[in-house]
Design a protein around this motif. Structure first.
Motif, short mmCIF file in Angstrom:
data_model
loop_
_atom_site.label_atom_id
_atom_site.label_comp_id
_atom_site.label_asym_id
_atom_site.label_seq_id
_atom_site.Cartn_x
_atom_site.Cartn_y
_atom_site.Cartn_z
N GLY A 649 -7.98 0.78 20.35
CA GLY A 649 -6.89 1.27 19.53
C GLY A 649 -5.79 0.27 19.27
N LYS A 650 -6.11 -1.02 19.36
CA LYS A 650 -5.08 -2.05 19.12
C LYS A 650 -4.58 -1.96 17.68
CE LYS A 650 -7.89 -5.40 20.21
NZ LYS A 650 -9.06 -4.58 20.57
N THR A 651 -5.51 -1.96 16.73
CA THR A 651 -5.11 -1.91 15.32
C THR A 651 -4.43 -0.59 14.99
OG1 THR A 651 -7.01 -3.32 14.78
CG2 THR A 651 -5.98 -2.14 12.96
N PHE A 652 -4.94 0.48 15.51
CA PHE A 652 -4.40 1.80 15.18
C PHE A 652 -3.00 2.00 15.73
CE2 PHE A 652 -3.78 6.24 16.47
CZ PHE A 652 -3.89 6.88 15.24
N PHE A 653 -2.72 1.53 16.95
CA PHE A 653 -1.44 1.83 17.60
C PHE A 653 -0.35 0.81 17.32
CE2 PHE A 653 1.32 1.47 21.40
CZ PHE A 653 1.96 2.69 21.29
N PHE A 670 2.37 -12.66 6.62
CA PHE A 670 1.02 -13.19 6.43
C PHE A 670 0.10 -12.35 7.32
CE2 PHE A 670 -2.60 -15.83 7.47
CZ PHE A 670 -2.93 -16.42 6.26
N VAL A 671 -0.77 -11.54 6.74
CA VAL A 671 -1.60 -10.59 7.48
C VAL A 671 -3.06 -11.02 7.39
CG1 VAL A 671 -2.33 -8.19 7.71
CG2 VAL A 671 0.01 -8.72 6.98
N TYR A 672 -3.68 -11.24 8.54
CA TYR A 672 -5.12 -11.52 8.59
C TYR A 672 -5.83 -10.20 8.89
CZ TYR A 672 -9.64 -13.23 10.17
OH TYR A 672 -10.99 -13.45 10.33
N ASP A 678 -8.27 -2.21 5.97
CA ASP A 678 -7.40 -1.30 6.72
C ASP A 678 -5.94 -1.74 6.66
OD1 ASP A 678 -9.67 0.00 7.28
OD2 ASP A 678 -9.81 -0.57 9.38
N LEU A 679 -5.66 -2.96 7.13
CA LEU A 679 -4.28 -3.44 7.18
C LEU A 679 -3.77 -3.82 5.78
CD1 LEU A 679 -4.36 -5.63 10.42
CD2 LEU A 679 -3.67 -3.25 10.17
N THR A 680 -4.69 -4.21 4.90
CA THR A 680 -4.27 -4.60 3.55
C THR A 680 -3.67 -3.41 2.80
OG1 THR A 680 -6.03 -6.26 3.51
CG2 THR A 680 -5.06 -5.65 1.40
N LEU A 681 -4.33 -2.26 2.88
CA LEU A 681 -3.81 -1.06 2.22
C LEU A 681 -2.46 -0.66 2.81
CD1 LEU A 681 -6.99 1.18 1.81
CD2 LEU A 681 -5.65 0.09 0.01
N LEU A 682 -2.35 -0.77 4.12
CA LEU A 682 -1.09 -0.41 4.77
C LEU A 682 0.04 -1.32 4.31
CD1 LEU A 682 0.21 1.40 7.01
CD2 LEU A 682 -0.31 -0.44 8.60
N ALA A 683 -0.23 -2.65 4.31
CA ALA A 683 0.80 -3.60 3.89
C ALA A 683 1.15 -3.42 2.41
CB ALA A 683 0.32 -5.03 4.16
N TYR A 684 0.13 -3.14 1.59
CA TYR A 684 0.37 -2.99 0.15
C TYR A 684 1.25 -1.76 -0.14
CZ TYR A 684 -0.56 -2.51 -4.85
OH TYR A 684 -0.43 -2.40 -6.21
N ASN A 685 0.94 -0.64 0.49
CA ASN A 685 1.72 0.57 0.27
C ASN A 685 3.14 0.43 0.81
OD1 ASN A 685 -0.33 2.05 -1.01
ND2 ASN A 685 -1.26 2.57 0.95
N SER A 686 3.26 -0.26 1.94
CA SER A 686 4.60 -0.48 2.48
C SER A 686 5.41 -1.41 1.56
CB SER A 686 4.49 -1.08 3.88
OG SER A 686 5.74 -1.25 4.47
N TRP A 687 4.72 -2.39 0.95
CA TRP A 687 5.40 -3.31 0.00
C TRP A 687 5.84 -2.54 -1.25
CZ3 TRP A 687 2.99 -4.74 -4.78
CH2 TRP A 687 3.72 -5.68 -5.53
N LEU A 688 4.99 -1.65 -1.76
CA LEU A 688 5.37 -0.85 -2.92
C LEU A 688 6.60 0.01 -2.64
CD1 LEU A 688 1.90 0.41 -4.27
CD2 LEU A 688 3.39 -1.33 -5.29
N LYS A 689 6.65 0.53 -1.42
CA LYS A 689 7.74 1.43 -1.06
C LYS A 689 9.06 0.70 -0.87
CE LYS A 689 9.04 4.75 2.53
NZ LYS A 689 8.62 5.40 3.81
N ASN A 690 9.01 -0.55 -0.37
CA ASN A 690 10.24 -1.24 0.03
C ASN A 690 10.58 -2.47 -0.80
OD1 ASN A 690 10.95 0.21 2.76
ND2 ASN A 690 8.75 -0.26 2.91
N ARG A 691 9.80 -2.82 -1.83
CA ARG A 691 10.04 -4.07 -2.53
C ARG A 691 11.39 -4.08 -3.25
NH1 ARG A 691 5.64 -3.87 -7.52
NH2 ARG A 691 6.21 -1.80 -8.35
N SER A 692 11.88 -2.91 -3.63
CA SER A 692 13.18 -2.88 -4.31
C SER A 692 14.34 -3.16 -3.37
CB SER A 692 13.38 -1.50 -4.97
OG SER A 692 13.33 -0.47 -3.99
N ASN A 693 14.11 -3.11 -2.05
CA ASN A 693 15.17 -3.34 -1.08
C ASN A 693 15.39 -4.82 -0.81
OD1 ASN A 693 15.37 -0.56 -0.83
ND2 ASN A 693 13.97 -0.47 0.93
N PHE A 694 14.48 -5.71 -1.29
CA PHE A 694 14.61 -7.14 -1.05
C PHE A 694 15.63 -7.73 -2.04
CE2 PHE A 694 10.74 -6.22 1.08
CZ PHE A 694 10.54 -7.21 2.03
#
Length: 763
Positions: A649-653, A670-672, A678-694
């Motif tokens: 559960g390293k990736t999950f937790f 930088f995400v490998y 799995d992590l790409t979708l998570l990072a992409y959705n988080s970027w969509l949600k917060n990109r206006s805050n940069f």
């Protein structure tokens, strides 16, 4: 006779192992088979050259050397002529009769034996197959030679023992043998056989044979240039003699070579962890009288050396385990936190006999003066913790914890007694007894299991006698009776033990229920209360209602068989359901240290946040309640390591919180993604949600070498991304070493560096 065949990748290594024995005068070359001259007329180089010449005919044969040892019974003393004849016959029978081979008679073991060195490449350059040669050709050759030359036959036990014979590695003693040759023999038996992953772990094995690998101090030229020396040690472990460069040995055990071995060994030794951990846990589990010295001795009998590292004051700061059976070497912390030097010392005890006797005598005096004298056996022993083994602490009235082990305790239960000992007028005269807690040991569990097994067997025996007694007519028709059983049955009948039909069934049932009391639960076992009770009730119904079968008018043999079958089915249902019910009750009432309530501890429940932090929400169970907690990583820039087995559960937790929280806080990332996507979708959705805050809206790119249709493109040689020649050099080095993987191990090679320089100029 016992024959052992080994193949290797180095003819020189096998050859010089025997030649070095010649120089030490513990062996002699008695035969050079298929050589142009006798062994006595050939020089060392001439003997080696013929083997090397044949090996060069086929470089595809990687394991090209053959090393055979023929071991004879200690009672046999054969002449050189007979040994030559046996060697020639053996080589012919295993298919090496036309190959050049050297025969060495060794005198360094307790039994007569010879070594034969040959090569697997034939005169025409073909490979000589040795797959299963030991089991097939060698075994049949051994039996024929034993018969032909009237040798002592190798029994299965002797053969098994002889197969574990290893070349004798005599500890190198400075001043007795030539230094380089002595060290070379030791390295031959250690470097490629033991699985170590660091220089200290290697030294844990080498020091056993008075040799050490030395890099020098960090300021020395040797250390800075990546060099390595080997030196001899005297009896005190001090370095003596002249250090010899690693590159001077024919094995070439240099630092670069060892570092490559470290990576390989780390993978190979993983399967050997469990043996060492089990050996330590088995020795210490449930025992409170095991000292560090005793643990070392017990492990040594199991083939595991315990090497302690101490500072100048004698304080142990490190521990290494050397398993000579699996050839694996582990630093204590590599096995886990419970096997480090500190943890092992805490799990062991220190004994102070003088202090033990003093407190024991005081205990006797206290009981004799108060009129409550109790008998204390002379064989009782008292064990003190390491922190409380001096008179000064006792004089200050410190609380000590000690253990009284009585030789009258049948089940070897151990008991903790805490006492408050004070000194008054120069004598110890007050000892207050506190409550005693007892904990069952492994011996208790074994004894209890034996009792329950015996009780269950008694219940089965009573039921079997019941069948025999009340279904005697059927057994007689089946011809399953005898005079002895009938006499025993008559005595039982005369004693009135089976006077009642239902009484014997109840007696068998009582013994069965007693045996079920000792059944212990297993953590995580999927047992339910309702199915187990239903099984018991159905079993009881069938067990007692089966008597109606005997009252039917069916043939005697048939109704007896049906009665026994139905009764046995009921008995088994009671046994199955009762076992599950007993395990369930025992597991729920158990106060074991690894149950659900005791497996946890108070954890940090406060949320600590800052502009860099990573906060992982968690749950834990404590004192019967599920509580919320936080794992606060306040400064992740200091380094974060997430360790866990596959699927834990390293990736999950961990990583979802790291990615989302840091993107929310305005970090670039930088995400490998090893498990794309799995992590790409998570990072992409988080970027969509917060990109206006940069402050400046960031971009999102994906590089995917497996599926180029889902990847952005970039030019690593773009001049705009290179600011000086250093960037060009690194790009050229990365490209060329990626295309030529073997160049990674050829750093500094002229052709490698020239190609990199040329590519740099092109860029």
């Amino acid at each position: 006779m016992v024959a052992i065949i080994k193949t290797g990748t180095s003819i020189r290594s096998t050859f010089y192992y025997n030649e070095n024995k010649l120089k030490e005068r513990v062996a002699e070359c008695i035969m050079a088979g298929n050589y142009p001259d006798d062994a006595t007329n050939l020089s060392e180089q001439e003997r080696l050259n013929l083997l090397l010449k044949l090996a060069s005919l086929n470089t595809n044969v990687v394991r090209n050397s053959v090393h055979i040892s023929l071991n004879f019974d200690p009672s046999e003393q054969h002449s050189k002529a007979l040994l030559k004849e046996i060697s020639q016959t053996y080589m012919e029978k295993i298919g090496f009769g036309d190959q050049p081979f050297l025969v060495y008679q060794h005198h360094d073991a307790g039994h007569p034996h010879i070594h034969i060195v040959s090569v697997k490449v034939a005169h025409d350059g073909s490979r000589i197959e040795t797959q299963n040669i030991g089991r097939n050709q060698s075994e049949s050759a051994r039996k024929e030679i034993e018969q032909e030359f009237h040798l002592v036959k190798a029994s299965s036990k002797k053969q098994q023992q002889s197969e574990h014979l290893k070349p004798a590695m005599v500890s190198a003693n400075y001043g007795k043998v030539e230094t380089k040759r002595a060290i070379s023999n030791i390295l031959e038996g250690v470097i490629d056989k033991y699985k170590f992953t660091s220089i200290p772990e290697l030294n844990a094995v080498l020091n056993r044979y008075n040799v050490t690998a030395d890099r020098g101090n960090e300021e020395s030229r040797t250390f800075k240039n990546g060099g390595l020396h080997y030196r001899l040690l005297n009896a005190k472990g001090e370095r003596v003699g002249v250090p010899i460069n690693a590159s001077d040995f024919h094995q070439k055990p240099t630092l670069n070579y060892l570092q490559n071995r470290f990576e390989i060994n780390d993978q190979l030794r993983q399967k050997d962890k469990l043996r060492i951990k089990n050996a330590i846990d088995f020795t210490l589990y449930g025992k409170t009288n095991v000292t560090l010295d005793r643990l070392t001795n017990i492990l040594e009998r199991d083939g595991i050396d315990t090497v302690l590292r101490k500072n100048d004051t004698g304080l142990v700061y490190g521990i290494t385990y050397v398993d000579h059976r699996s050839k694996a070497v582990f630093n204590g912390s590599s096995l886990g936190k419970n096997y480090s030097a500190k943890a092992i010392q805490e799990r062991c005890v220190a004994i102070d006999a003088a202090m033990a006797n003093r407190i024991l005598n005081t205990h006797r005096q206290e009981h004799s003066t108060t009129g409550h004298e109790q008998q204390v056996t002379s064989q009782s022993s008292l064990l003190l913790t390491p922190q409380q083994s001096n008179d000064a602490r006792l004089a200050n009235g410190e609380r000590i914890r000690y253990l009284i082990l009585s030789n009258k305790m049948v089940l070897h239960q151990w008991t903790y007694v805490e006492a408050n000992v004070k000194r008054k007028k120069g004598s110890l005269n007050h000892c207050k007894k506190l409550p005693i807690m007892a904990s069952n040991t492994r011996e208790n569990d074994i004894s209890l299991r034996k009792v329950t097994d015996m009780t269950r067997l008694i219940s089965i025996l009573v039921l079997a006698i019941h069948f025999y007694y009340f279904c005697y007519q059927a057994f007689q028709n089946w011809h399953l009776t005898s005079l002895i059983s009938d006499r025993i049955l008559d005595k039982i009948f005369a004693a009135g033990r089976f006077s009642s039909f239902i009484k014997t069934k109840i007696v068998a049932l009582v013994f069965l229920f007693i045996s079920l009391v000792g059944v212990k639960g297993k953590k995580g076992e999927d047992i339910r209360l309702k199915p187990s009770l239903i099984s018991v009730l159905i079993g009881l119904f069938i067990y007692f209602i089966s008597v109606l079968i005997l009252k039917t008018l069916v043939e005697e043999q048939l109704k007896s068989a049906l009665y026994m079958v139905f009764t046995a089915v009921g008995f088994l249902l009671i046994l199955s359901g009762g076992s599950q019910f007993s395990r369930l009750i025992t597991a729920r009432l158990s106060n074991h240290i690894f149950n659900k309530d005791n497996e946890s501890f108070p954890q940090f429940e406060q949320l600590l946040e800052n502009e860099y932090s990573i906060n992982l929400p968690a749950e834990y169970r404590y004192k019967g309640k599920t509580r919320q907690s936080w794992i606060n990583i306040i400064n992740p820039f200091r380094g974060v390591l997430v360790s866990g087995s596959p699927g834990s559960g390293k990736t999950f937790f961990v990583f979802p919180h790291v990615i989302t929280q840091h993107i929310e806080k305005g970090f670039s990332m930088f995400v490998y993604d090893f498990k794309y996507n799995d992590l790409t979708l998570l990072a992409y959705n988080s970027w969509l949600k917060n990109r206006s805050n940069f402050p400046v809206e960031p971009a999102f790119y994906t590089i995917n070498f497996d599926d180029l249709s889902r990847s952005h493109r970039c030019n690593p040689l773009n001049p705009e991304s290179m600011f000086d020649i250093t960037d060009a050099v690194e790009s050229a080095r990365t490209i060329l070493k990626g295309l030529n993987r073997e160049w990674i191990n050829r750093q500094g090679d002229f052709f490698v560096e020239s190609s990199i320089n040329f590519m740099t100029a092109v860029i």
